[in-house]
Design a protein around this motif. Structure first.
Motif, PDB file in Angstrom:
ATOM      1  N   ALA A  94      -7.871 -23.114 -69.917  1.00 43.12           N
ATOM      2  CA  ALA A  94      -8.186 -23.298 -71.417  1.00 43.12           C
ATOM      3  C   ALA A  94      -9.413 -23.783 -71.408  1.00 43.12           C
ATOM      4  N   LYS A  95     -10.065 -24.474 -70.662  1.00 47.98           N
ATOM      5  CA  LYS A  95     -11.413 -25.134 -70.788  1.00 47.98           C
ATOM      6  C   LYS A  95     -12.746 -24.117 -70.364  1.00 47.98           C
ATOM      7  N   GLY A  96     -12.325 -23.064 -70.066  1.00 49.56           N
ATOM      8  CA  GLY A  96     -13.187 -21.913 -69.553  1.00 49.56           C
ATOM      9  C   GLY A  96     -13.583 -21.915 -68.040  1.00 49.56           C
ATOM     10  N   VAL A  97     -12.908 -22.818 -67.221  1.00 47.45           N
ATOM     11  CA  VAL A  97     -12.977 -22.756 -65.698  1.00 47.45           C
ATOM     12  C   VAL A  97     -12.449 -21.655 -65.217  1.00 47.45           C
ATOM     13  N   PRO A  98     -13.141 -20.854 -64.686  1.00 48.22           N
ATOM     14  CA  PRO A  98     -12.445 -19.439 -64.161  1.00 48.22           C
ATOM     15  C   PRO A  98     -11.689 -19.652 -62.913  1.00 48.22           C
ATOM     16  N   MET A  99     -10.571 -20.332 -63.049  1.00 52.63           N
ATOM     17  CA  MET A  99      -9.601 -20.421 -61.917  1.00 52.63           C
ATOM     18  C   MET A  99      -8.933 -18.961 -62.044  1.00 52.63           C
ATOM     19  N   VAL A 100      -9.055 -18.449 -60.855  1.00 53.48           N
ATOM     20  CA  VAL A 100      -8.457 -16.959 -60.969  1.00 53.48           C
ATOM     21  C   VAL A 100      -7.300 -16.465 -59.961  1.00 53.48           C
ATOM     22  N   GLY A 101      -6.759 -17.655 -59.311  1.00 48.47           N
ATOM     23  CA  GLY A 101      -5.716 -17.565 -58.455  1.00 48.47           C
ATOM     24  C   GLY A 101      -5.094 -18.870 -57.702  1.00 48.47           C
ATOM     25  N   TYR A 102      -4.127 -18.669 -57.101  1.00 43.35           N
ATOM     26  CA  TYR A 102      -2.982 -20.034 -56.785  1.00 43.35           C
ATOM     27  C   TYR A 102      -2.317 -19.159 -55.458  1.00 43.35           C
ATOM     28  N   THR A 103      -2.570 -19.940 -54.639  1.00 39.18           N
ATOM     29  CA  THR A 103      -1.660 -19.852 -53.271  1.00 39.18           C
ATOM     30  C   THR A 103      -0.897 -20.812 -52.887  1.00 39.18           C
ATOM     31  N   TRP A 104       0.545 -20.672 -52.732  1.00 41.71           N
ATOM     32  CA  TRP A 104       1.578 -21.532 -52.338  1.00 41.71           C
ATOM     33  C   TRP A 104       1.135 -21.402 -50.499  1.00 41.71           C
ATOM     34  N   TRP A 105       0.826 -22.569 -50.016  1.00 44.83           N
ATOM     35  CA  TRP A 105       0.567 -22.399 -48.518  1.00 44.83           C
ATOM     36  C   TRP A 105       1.182 -23.503 -47.788  1.00 44.83           C
ATOM     37  N   PRO A 106       1.648 -23.433 -46.946  1.00 46.19           N
ATOM     38  CA  PRO A 106       2.316 -22.080 -46.357  1.00 46.19           C
ATOM     39  C   PRO A 106       3.705 -21.731 -46.981  1.00 46.19           C
ATOM     40  N   MET A 107       4.192 -20.414 -46.722  1.00 45.83           N
ATOM     41  CA  MET A 107       5.430 -19.944 -47.246  1.00 45.83           C
ATOM     42  C   MET A 107       6.498 -20.645 -46.792  1.00 45.83           C
ATOM     43  N   PHE A 108       6.289 -21.126 -45.226  1.00 50.63           N
ATOM     44  CA  PHE A 108       7.609 -21.695 -44.502  1.00 50.63           C
ATOM     45  C   PHE A 108       6.836 -22.686 -44.087  1.00 50.63           C
ATOM     46  N   ALA A 109       7.624 -23.826 -43.363  1.00 48.36           N
ATOM     47  CA  ALA A 109       7.237 -24.875 -42.583  1.00 48.36           C
ATOM     48  C   ALA A 109       6.132 -24.608 -41.814  1.00 48.36           C
ATOM     49  N   LEU A 110       5.321 -25.648 -41.348  1.00 48.00           N
ATOM     50  CA  LEU A 110       4.402 -25.548 -40.326  1.00 48.00           C
ATOM     51  C   LEU A 110       4.555 -26.595 -39.205  1.00 48.00           C
ATOM     52  N   VAL A 111       3.799 -26.514 -38.082  1.00 40.85           N
ATOM     53  CA  VAL A 111       4.071 -27.340 -37.004  1.00 40.85           C
ATOM     54  C   VAL A 111       3.184 -28.290 -37.171  1.00 40.85           C
ATOM     55  N   THR A 112       3.042 -29.549 -37.144  1.00 36.74           N
ATOM     56  CA  THR A 112       1.907 -30.336 -37.348  1.00 36.74           C
ATOM     57  C   THR A 112       1.004 -30.353 -36.166  1.00 36.74           C
ATOM     58  N   TRP A 113      -0.287 -30.644 -36.534  1.00 30.97           N
ATOM     59  CA  TRP A 113      -1.237 -30.707 -35.369  1.00 30.97           C
ATOM     60  C   TRP A 113      -1.124 -31.377 -34.207  1.00 30.97           C
ATOM     61  N   ALA A 114      -0.204 -32.640 -34.605  1.00 34.78           N
ATOM     62  CA  ALA A 114      -0.115 -33.689 -33.492  1.00 34.78           C
ATOM     63  C   ALA A 114       0.807 -33.351 -32.259  1.00 34.78           C
ATOM     64  N   TYR A 115       1.437 -32.090 -32.396  1.00 38.29           N
ATOM     65  CA  TYR A 115       2.169 -31.231 -31.654  1.00 38.29           C
ATOM     66  C   TYR A 115       1.423 -31.233 -30.302  1.00 38.29           C
ATOM     67  N   ARG A 116       0.230 -30.779 -30.693  1.00 37.51           N
ATOM     68  CA  ARG A 116      -0.459 -30.301 -29.221  1.00 37.51           C
ATOM     69  C   ARG A 116      -0.833 -31.444 -28.111  1.00 37.51           C
ATOM     70  N   GLN A 117      -1.097 -32.580 -28.793  1.00 42.06           N
ATOM     71  CA  GLN A 117      -1.410 -33.878 -27.941  1.00 42.06           C
ATOM     72  C   GLN A 117      -0.140 -34.685 -27.713  1.00 42.06           C
ATOM     73  N   GLY A 118       1.128 -34.265 -28.082  1.00 42.39           N
ATOM     74  CA  GLY A 118       2.033 -35.086 -28.236  1.00 42.39           C
ATOM     75  C   GLY A 118       3.145 -34.678 -27.018  1.00 42.39           C
ATOM     76  N   LEU A 119       4.268 -35.219 -27.039  1.00 39.52           N
ATOM     77  CA  LEU A 119       5.206 -35.179 -25.949  1.00 39.52           C
ATOM     78  C   LEU A 119       6.791 -34.788 -26.580  1.00 39.52           C
ATOM     79  N   ARG A 120       6.874 -35.172 -27.771  1.00 43.45           N
ATOM     80  CA  ARG A 120       8.073 -34.963 -28.539  1.00 43.45           C
ATOM     81  C   ARG A 120       8.504 -33.255 -28.641  1.00 43.45           C
ATOM     82  N   PRO A 121       9.480 -33.155 -28.883  1.00 44.41           N
ATOM     83  CA  PRO A 121       9.833 -31.491 -28.965  1.00 44.41           C
ATOM     84  C   PRO A 121       9.471 -30.979 -30.172  1.00 44.41           C
ATOM     85  N   LEU A 122       9.390 -29.604 -30.124  1.00 45.15           N
ATOM     86  CA  LEU A 122       8.644 -28.988 -31.328  1.00 45.15           C
ATOM     87  C   LEU A 122       9.337 -29.257 -32.750  1.00 45.15           C
ATOM     88  N   HIS A 123      10.659 -29.267 -32.655  1.00 45.41           N
ATOM     89  CA  HIS A 123      11.419 -29.531 -34.054  1.00 45.41           C
ATOM     90  C   HIS A 123      11.164 -30.946 -34.605  1.00 45.41           C
TER      91      HIS A 123
END
Length: 430
Positions: free
Chosen positions: A350-379
């Protein structure tokens, strides 16, 4: 079909708007030195095996386009060994379902053979070659490519925080990684346009807003905010001796010829993608009682999105698409952010700022980045931010569990621009 580089004016027509989604596609394939774990989100969320069903979920949303990451480490197994079988199948299926892919070429990680990761002297030419080979396969059918997702966050984790290869932990390393990344973005964009001049290079970065109530931190907050824009400023040729980071960049080891090279052949920013999250994007800076810098991330409202839209349009004057947004927590919390953020987009248009799209990301859950250096199970590392939840069944299989957000998002996508209102014909900031 998504507009080509020659048709971008279509995006700023009053009734045009792009609704999108995507699958989290972080690929850090170097094993962690202590845990041996990798962070390949497609592997961890079982997308490699369930890609067809996941793309069918995209189609159920009615989105005309979706961001989709290409696992370079699986495509180019060795410098001279290529395998496009997975990529071909997934992208062809999206096209069959009338979902235009916005191809994510690099999402943090690189093939294992790329020694020193982004600091490999051949990185810019290698990534450009990869991009060109893929674009040739889909010439005339896929028009939008993201050369590299979130260059600033990539440089931060690879060059300053030391989590990912090449494991730098200093500001000079951050700057070195950033310059190499941006050279790669430039070379990739040129390679794509050589394959097909109608390709749109969709430049996506994370958006942070730095604030501090401490006058002693005012200059640091300004510097951090300038760093937020650094990648886009570099590739579009805006970094010269008048730039607020020029002297700082030189002190961190950047060479003047390397900086000037970006100004000699700047890229046009046709469409800018902004990634923002109410749980991460607002950064409040302070000092603790020992004088150490502390940064808190309070939960933000849709007003922050409005501020970001105005900041980016004022700086670059280009159409803007929300390329990632979501929040964690209950379905009710996610629904509240969906409503709040869509309303903010409506305000901006409405202000004239050309917002031309919207992405809901991610479409389903992600695995947190801390998984790689952690020891807890994926879940234990599942972060429920999606329209679908990921729910482990007794065998460990991650079921896609539909939430009421699916129907809410479908109502938005089915209405096109109705939910965000028409774009004011003459873009003008107050």
């Amino acid at each position: 079909m998504l507009p080509s580089a020659r048709e971008l004016d279509r995006l700023t027509a009053p009734g045009a708007f792009l609704w999108a989604t995507g699958v989290e596609d972080t690929f850090i394939t170097a094993p962690h030195p202590k845990t041996g774990r990798m962070l390949d989100e497609y592997e961890l969320t079982d997308h490699y095996r369930r890609w067809d069903a996941d793309i069918a979920l995209m189609a159920r949303l009615g989105v005309p386009c979706a961001r989709y990451g290409v696992p370079w480490h699986r495509v180019q197994l060795e410098p001279k060994v290529w395998d496009f079988s997975f990529v071909d199948a997934a992208l062809e299926r999206m096209l069959e379902l009338n979902i235009d892919p916005i191809v994510d070429l690099v999402h943090y990680g690189l093939p294992h053979w790329m020694e020193h990761a982004f600091l490999n002297e051949d990185y810019p030419s290698r990534v450009a070659e990869f991009a060109a080979r893929l674009a040739e396969r889909f010439r005339g059918r896929i028009r939008w490519y993201t050369p590299l997702n979130e260059p600033r966050i990539t440089a931060w984790y690879c060059g300053r925080l030391g989590w990912w290869p090449p494991y730098g932990r200093s500001w000079p390393s951050f700057v070195a990684v950033m310059l190499s990344i941006c050279r790669g973005i430039v070379e990739t964009s040129r390679a794509l346009h050589e394959v097909d001049p109608d390709i749109v290079a969709f430049h996506v970065d994370a958006t942070d807003v730095f604030e501090s109530s401490d006058p002693a931190l005012a200059e640091e907050a300004k510097r951090r905010q300038a760093i937020v824009f650094l990648a886009l400023d570099l590739v579009s040729g805006r970094v010269d001796a008048r730039h607020p980071l020029w002297t700082w960049l030189l002190k961190q080891g950047a060479a003047e010829p390397a900086l000037n090279a970006f100004r000699e052949r700047p890229l046009e920013l046709s469409v800018i993608g902004v990634n923002l999250y109410p749980i991460f994007t607002l950064k409040r800076m302070s000092r603790d009682r020992f004088g150490r810098l502390r940064i808190r991330m309070p939960y933000a409202s849709g007003a922050l999105l409005t501020k970001i839209g105005e900041m980016y349009f004022e700086r670059y004057g280009a159409p803007i698409m929300i390329s990632e947004t979501a929040t964690k927590g209950s379905v009710r919390q996610r629904q509240a952010w969906l409503s709040d953020s869509v309303e903010a987009v409506k305000t901006l248009r409405a202000k004239g700022v050309p917002m031309v799209g919207y992405t809901w990301w991610p479409m389903f859950a992600l695995v947190t980045w801390a998984y790689r250096q952690g020891l807890r199970p994926l879940h234990d590392h599942l972060l429920q931010m999606g329209l679908w939840n990921l729910d482990p069944d007794p065998s460990g299989r991650l079921d896609r569990v539909e939430t009421p957000l699916v129907d809410a998002y479908r109502r938005l996508t089915s209405g096109g621009a109705d939910a965000v209102g028409p774009l004011t014909p003459t873009p003008r900031l107050p």
